[in-house]
Design a protein around this motif. Structure first.
Motif, PDB file in Angstrom:
ATOM      1  N   ALA A  37      59.325 -20.597   4.181  1.00 16.17           N
ATOM      2  CA  ALA A  37      58.087 -19.840   4.005  1.00 16.17           C
ATOM      3  C   ALA A  37      57.055 -20.317   5.016  1.00 16.17           C
ATOM      4  O   ALA A  37      56.019 -20.887   4.674  1.00 16.17           O
ATOM      5  CB  ALA A  37      57.567 -19.996   2.577  1.00 16.17           C
ATOM      6  N   GLN A  38      57.364 -20.074   6.285  1.00 17.59           N
ATOM      7  CA  GLN A  38      56.468 -20.437   7.373  1.00 17.59           C
ATOM      8  C   GLN A  38      56.432 -19.302   8.383  1.00 17.59           C
ATOM      9  O   GLN A  38      57.392 -18.539   8.522  1.00 17.59           O
ATOM     10  CB  GLN A  38      56.919 -21.726   8.062  1.00 17.59           C
ATOM     11  CG  GLN A  38      56.725 -22.982   7.242  1.00 17.59           C
ATOM     12  CD  GLN A  38      57.119 -24.234   8.007  1.00 17.59           C
ATOM     13  OE1 GLN A  38      57.827 -24.176   9.004  1.00 17.59           O
ATOM     14  NE2 GLN A  38      56.659 -25.375   7.525  1.00 17.59           N
ATOM     15  N   GLY A  69      52.043 -22.274   6.890  1.00 21.74           N
ATOM     16  CA  GLY A  69      52.862 -22.173   5.699  1.00 21.74           C
ATOM     17  C   GLY A  69      52.226 -21.250   4.679  1.00 21.74           C
ATOM     18  O   GLY A  69      51.400 -20.393   5.018  1.00 21.74           O
ATOM     19  N   ASN A  70      52.596 -21.428   3.425  1.00 17.25           N
ATOM     20  CA  ASN A  70      52.061 -20.553   2.379  1.00 17.25           C
ATOM     21  C   ASN A  70      50.912 -21.191   1.611  1.00 17.25           C
ATOM     22  O   ASN A  70      50.528 -20.734   0.542  1.00 17.25           O
ATOM     23  CB  ASN A  70      53.166 -20.134   1.410  1.00 17.25           C
ATOM     24  CG  ASN A  70      53.846 -21.333   0.752  1.00 17.25           C
ATOM     25  OD1 ASN A  70      53.411 -22.476   0.932  1.00 17.25           O
ATOM     26  ND2 ASN A  70      54.918 -21.076   0.023  1.00 17.25           N
ATOM     27  N   ASP A  71      50.359 -22.291   2.141  1.00 16.17           N
ATOM     28  CA  ASP A  71      49.185 -22.958   1.551  1.00 16.17           C
ATOM     29  C   ASP A  71      49.415 -23.382   0.105  1.00 16.17           C
ATOM     30  O   ASP A  71      48.504 -23.353  -0.728  1.00 16.17           O
ATOM     31  CB  ASP A  71      47.943 -22.052   1.638  1.00 16.17           C
ATOM     32  CG  ASP A  71      47.190 -22.253   2.947  1.00 16.17           C
ATOM     33  OD1 ASP A  71      47.362 -23.304   3.564  1.00 16.17           O
ATOM     34  OD2 ASP A  71      46.444 -21.348   3.338  1.00 16.17           O
ATOM     35  N   GLU A  72      50.619 -23.802  -0.177  1.00 14.98           N
ATOM     36  CA  GLU A  72      50.971 -24.145  -1.556  1.00 14.98           C
ATOM     37  C   GLU A  72      50.087 -25.254  -2.126  1.00 14.98           C
ATOM     38  O   GLU A  72      49.637 -25.182  -3.274  1.00 14.98           O
ATOM     39  CB  GLU A  72      52.445 -24.554  -1.616  1.00 14.98           C
ATOM     40  CG  GLU A  72      52.949 -24.842  -3.009  1.00 14.98           C
ATOM     41  CD  GLU A  72      54.436 -25.170  -3.031  1.00 14.98           C
ATOM     42  OE1 GLU A  72      54.948 -25.546  -4.097  1.00 14.98           O
ATOM     43  OE2 GLU A  72      55.071 -25.055  -1.961  1.00 14.98           O
ATOM     44  N   SER A  73      49.816 -26.296  -1.325  1.00 12.95           N
ATOM     45  CA  SER A  73      49.036 -27.421  -1.850  1.00 12.95           C
ATOM     46  C   SER A  73      47.598 -27.004  -2.155  1.00 12.95           C
ATOM     47  O   SER A  73      47.045 -27.347  -3.208  1.00 12.95           O
ATOM     48  CB  SER A  73      49.051 -28.589  -0.856  1.00 12.95           C
ATOM     49  OG  SER A  73      48.482 -28.200   0.385  1.00 12.95           O
ATOM     50  N   TYR A 121      48.224 -10.644   8.422  1.00 12.32           N
ATOM     51  CA  TYR A 121      49.505 -10.709   7.724  1.00 12.32           C
ATOM     52  C   TYR A 121      49.363 -11.642   6.535  1.00 12.32           C
ATOM     53  O   TYR A 121      48.446 -12.456   6.458  1.00 12.32           O
ATOM     54  CB  TYR A 121      50.624 -11.175   8.653  1.00 12.32           C
ATOM     55  CG  TYR A 121      50.582 -12.638   9.038  1.00 12.32           C
ATOM     56  CD1 TYR A 121      51.287 -13.589   8.311  1.00 12.32           C
ATOM     57  CD2 TYR A 121      49.844 -13.069  10.141  1.00 12.32           C
ATOM     58  CE1 TYR A 121      51.254 -14.935   8.662  1.00 12.32           C
ATOM     59  CE2 TYR A 121      49.810 -14.410  10.500  1.00 12.32           C
ATOM     60  CZ  TYR A 121      50.519 -15.334   9.756  1.00 12.32           C
ATOM     61  OH  TYR A 121      50.487 -16.666  10.106  1.00 12.32           O
ATOM     62  N   GLN A 122      50.297 -11.521   5.602  1.00 12.71           N
ATOM     63  CA  GLN A 122      50.323 -12.402   4.436  1.00 12.71           C
ATOM     64  C   GLN A 122      51.685 -13.072   4.364  1.00 12.71           C
ATOM     65  O   GLN A 122      52.725 -12.428   4.529  1.00 12.71           O
ATOM     66  CB  GLN A 122      50.043 -11.619   3.152  1.00 12.71           C
ATOM     67  CG  GLN A 122      49.938 -12.508   1.920  1.00 12.71           C
ATOM     68  CD  GLN A 122      49.310 -11.800   0.728  1.00 12.71           C
ATOM     69  OE1 GLN A 122      48.852 -10.664   0.845  1.00 12.71           O
ATOM     70  NE2 GLN A 122      49.279 -12.457  -0.415  1.00 12.71           N
ATOM     71  N   GLN A 123      51.658 -14.366   4.097  1.00  8.98           N
ATOM     72  CA  GLN A 123      52.885 -15.144   4.011  1.00  8.98           C
ATOM     73  C   GLN A 123      53.389 -15.147   2.562  1.00  8.98           C
ATOM     74  O   GLN A 123      52.692 -15.585   1.653  1.00  8.98           O
ATOM     75  CB  GLN A 123      52.638 -16.586   4.464  1.00  8.98           C
ATOM     76  CG  GLN A 123      53.860 -17.479   4.402  1.00  8.98           C
ATOM     77  CD  GLN A 123      54.885 -17.089   5.449  1.00  8.98           C
ATOM     78  OE1 GLN A 123      54.589 -17.061   6.643  1.00  8.98           O
ATOM     79  NE2 GLN A 123      56.079 -16.777   5.004  1.00  8.98           N
TER      80      GLN A 123
END
Length: 874
Positions: free
Chosen positions: A635-636, A649-653, A696-698
């Motif tokens: 997911a990058q 990345g998907n900014d999970e943190s 765009y959206q990841q």
């Protein structure tokens, strides 16, 4: 009094030229503000300086109506009391082209120098996000300090002062406006302002302890309060802290000492200040128009004018300065962001359209002059083809020809050119020619407008050549070959178009599959159109609390395939029944029938699949995304930015923290791009190129291109992804619902290896930099005098034979009509030597001001992730 804490206060005003008010209204206020400010600076020795918001356009706006104050302004700038520049306007850094940002600094610095000096601080108080490459951009103009507000949190850096390093190694000493730019918000009593400063120093929210604090003494469109100096002097005697009116340089000299942490990052996070990632897709119509005009100026007109200048056609400095400045007046964060009232957005759009009209006519007349001069004395009918890039190219391109025949042949020298007819329509020649009597009896014939695809090889590097048109009688030999259209029979499982590199198939349900015949990569169900709700405003996308996603489908009878000798296409009409608005979406009720057309095009020899989408939008409060289901390995994403590429990345943190830490807005993995985004697979990857689409959206399993979003308010409170107060004003913005026809152009490019080594920026540059053509026939918009210069039938200005670098710009030097400026970018991870230099040119290195900083040899390098400016003179 205690000296353990000190407030450094920089006098300023933050100046939006337009927002919920027009530029005309702003100018009236500016006149009164400037007159008061000039008098204050001249008469109050205790006021050390005043910052004009880092943008020189304020002086341009003021002196255009009060020219008698020019000498006063110059005296104050020369003395260092009035601080001007380095920007021309406070540009957006995310959706505006990188070259436009360079020109913004160029004209901001040039104008500031005319008045006596440039403020050498990259001051960006309100930009909705800071590019990772801003340090390099600033250093290109010999600016080594930066001050900004939005986008950072302690997950990037725990300090408000640090060394910000760009990927190429460029450094700027940076200070964050921890408390924003509004220490003197409103026309309150000075004691109230100072109480607020004291409270912020006591209850600061940024982690860590410190003694020195940076405050901006001003606010939006705020005049200076004349009692400030006296109030500060008194506060230093009666209050527990110290206070100093100062410049940015004073602050850095006192605080940026010792070892500072080094940070490498873009700044797109809204913990302490809202970042408004939704502006990337607000008012797509304005974004697309702006992108078209940027491409026109950078990728077409400037190279064309540079070539014409070599033959004595005077370079139109005045027109180009006007075009660039008028365009940059629409590049401020609010202006290009679209987060304005409808009336202001209409002015932004009209201003960009005015630049387009000026630049198109300049392009057309310059092409006509070159065409006339290069075919002077030759019999026959010609088409001039101009290649704006400084290397030879093989291309397919469309020609528009108006001829009194259905049949014709195109010759490139003695070679007959392969052609494919796209369209042929009967026209009234008397309605489209300025003076039909010049045609004699031919004006009574039947005339046709042809759109024809041609395949050309070896176009001259940054140059042109002429094609010859031979008219044929309609009964003679066949002219351009036509594509053969086939209907999709319901019993067939799929249709396919293919060339030597790619194969594309579409089944009877509209499912698209792509095979890369070179690498062996294969993607099934590659593209998905998804419509979802948008409960946001002009600033931010916000998913409705009760969202309902709807997909688009089709049937076999809505799929057509056309096979042609140069290009084949699959045309698909998709349809869906969508919720009319948010209330219907919350009820999962759909009442509006919506269709859209998709054309998948594959040219002979091409390594990319072209995608064209058209929709006549009938729905409110929604967002349409094209999901690219690329079977990505992680997911990058890798996307282009103002200089080079960036991996995200998907900014999970950050997503896991934002609610607990009460961020101002959710760090949704919605990102800006210039024109390309890619995901990597186990074998290589897939890149999506876009023309004017900036967002765009990841997702975990796909990259979604936001085609457009529609919403009805400038600002709304309590959004799902942005709780609390509204941003902007609660004004209705019906024009932002985009109830109109919209067109989108994209391309998919499969690659092998790493995205950083796939030449993505070079490829998208070629895709956007279409060769220019002019049929030097009977249809011309204006009559112009014959050229006063002579040009050869074919010509190449210069050739750069380094395929690993991307050409960012080719233009005439602003201070020397005999010098050509070429700006190069290296998006790779290793420095690249220039190698063989263009023959017959003396080549030197220049900075952003186009001033010589050193000599260039074949061993000179373009740094990894960096740019290099060249100045060439014969």
């Amino acid at each position: 009094m205690s000296t353990n804490k000190k407030a450094y206060i920089v006098p300023h005003t933050h100046w939006d030229r337009e927002w919920y008010f027009s530029t005309e209204e702003s100018q009236v206020l500016l006149v009164f503000t400037m007159q008061q400010m000039l008098e204050q600076l001249e008469n109050d020795d205790g006021l050390p300086c005043f910052v004009l918001d880092g943008q020189s356009v304020m002086l341009e706006d003021y002196l255009s109506v009060v020219p008698e104050d020019t000498d006063r302004v110059k005296a104050l700038v020369e003395s260092g009391k009035l601080l001007v520049g380095p920007w021309y306007t406070q540009t957006d850094q995310c959706v505006v082209h990188g070259e436009s940002q360079i020109r913004n600094l160029l004209w901001g610095c040039r104008d500031a120098e005319r008045f006596g000096g440039v403020m050498k601080v990259g001051y960006v108080p309100d930009s909705f996000g800071q590019s990772e490459q801003l340090p390099q951009l600033l250093q290109h103009f010999n600016i080594d300090k930066c001050v900004f507000w939005r986008g950072i949190w302690e997950g990037i850096c725990a300090n408000t002062e640090f060394v910000w390093r760009a990927p190429d190694g460029s450094n700027v000493t940076t200070a964050v406006l921890e408390f924003g730019y509004s220490a003197f918000q409103g026309m309150k009593a000075m004691d109230t302002h100072l109480d607020g400063i004291d409270q912020k120093m006591t209850e600061r929210f940024w982690p860590g302890e410190r003694e020195n604090f940076l405050f901006m003494g001003g606010h939006d469109q705020k005049p200076w309060q004349t009692e400030t100096v006296e109030a500060i002097n008194q506060a230093n005697e009666t209050r527990p802290y110290q206070y100093q009116l100062c410049s940015f340089e004073d602050y850095f000299a006192s605080t940026a000492t010792g070892t500072l942490p080094v940070i490498e990052s873009e700044m797109l996070y809204g913990k302490y200040s809202r970042i408004h990632r939704g502006i990337y897709s607000t008012r797509y119509d304005i974004k697309k128009l702006n992108s078209d005009v940027e491409n026109l100026l950078i990728n077409q007109l400037e190279p064309l004018l540079t070539v014409a200048n070599q033959f004595g056609l005077k370079y139109p400095y005045g027109l180009m300065e006007k075009n660039w400045k008028q365009l940059m007046q629409s590049h401020a964060h609010d202006s290009i962001g679209g987060c304005n009232t409808d009336s202001v957005n209409s002015q932004v759009k009209a201003r960009i359209q005015a630049v387009r009209e000026n630049a198109e006519r300049l392009k057309e007349i310059t092409l006509k002059q070159l065409a006339d001069s290069s075919t002077k004395g030759k019999d026959g009918e010609y088409v001039l083809v101009f290649n704006p890039l400084p290397y030879s190219r093989n291309v397919q391109l469309e020609l528009e020809l108006v001829l009194p025949t259905r049949q014709f042949t195109v010759y490139d020298g003695e070679q007959r050119v392969a052609t494919q007819s796209i369209d042929c329509e009967l026209v009234d020649i008397n309605a489209i020619v300025q003076d039909p009597t010049t045609l004699g009896d031919e004006r009574f014939r039947s005339w046709y407008r042809h759109t024809v695809l041609v395949s050309l090889e070896g176009l001259p590097a940054c140059g042109y050549r002429n094609l010859k048109i031979e008219r044929l009688a309609d009964a003679e030999e066949a002219g351009p070959e036509k594509a053969e259209a086939e209907s999709q029979a319901e019993k067939e499982e799929s249709v396919t178009i293919a060339n030597d590199a790619l194969s594309v198939s579409v089944d009877m349900h509209g499912t698209v599959s792509l095979s890369c015949l070179v690498s062996g990569q294969y993607w099934h169900d590659l593209l998905t159109l998804v419509d979802g709700g948008d409960d946001g405003d002009n600033y931010d996308f916000s998913e409705p609390h009760a969202d309902y996603h709807v997909g688009f489908n089709t049937e076999a009878e809505n799929i057509r395939v056309c096979h042609g000798p140069l290009r084949s296409e699959v045309r698909i009409t998709y349809h869906a029944t969508l919720p009319a608005d948010l209330s219907e979406r919350a009820e999962q009720r759909c009442s509006v029938k919506q269709s859209l057309d998709v054309v998948l095009g594959l040219a002979k020899g091409s390594e990319q699949l072209d995608i064209a989408i058209e929709i006549d939008n009938h729905v409110n409060d929604h967002r349409l995304q094209l999901h690219v289901n690329g079977d990505f390995a992680r997911a990058q994403s890798i996307a282009d930015q103002p200089i080079g590429l960036i991996q995200r990345g998907n900014d999970e943190s950050a997503l896991s923290l934002w609610q607990q830490q009460q961020w101002t807005s959710c760090p949704m993995p919605i990102y800006p791009m210039q024109s390309v985004v890619a995901g990597e697979t186990l074998q290589g990857g897939l890149a999506v190129m876009t023309d004017g689409i900036r967002e765009y959206q990841q997702y975990d399993d796909s990259i979604a291109i936001t085609l457009f979003r529609a919403m009805g308010f400038v600002g709304k409170p309590d959004l799902k992804y942005r709780p609390g107060r509204l941003s902007g004003l609660p004004d209705a913005s019906p024009d932002s619902q985009l109830q109109q026809s919209l067109s989108f152009r994209l391309a998919l490019y499969p690659f092998s290896g790493s995205a950083y080594d796939a030449g993505l920026c070079q490829r998208v540059k070629e895709w956007l930099s279409k060769p220019l053509t002019l049929h030097n026939g009977v249809v011309q918009r204006f009559m112009i005098a014959p050229p006063m210069f002579t040009a050869p039938e074919a010509y190449s200005l210069l050739a750069l034979n380094q395929p690993s670098v991307t050409v960012s710009a080719v233009k005439i030097c602003e201070d020397d009509t005999q010098s050509v400026i070429v700006r190069l970018m290296n998006v790779g991870t290793e420095a690249v030597a220039l190698g063989e230099l263009p023959a017959g040119w003396k080549v030197q290195q220049v900075d952003g001001m186009e001033r010589i900083v050193g000599d260039i040899t074949a061993e000179s390098v373009v740094p990894a992730h960096g740019m290099l400016g060249l100045r060439l003179r014969k």
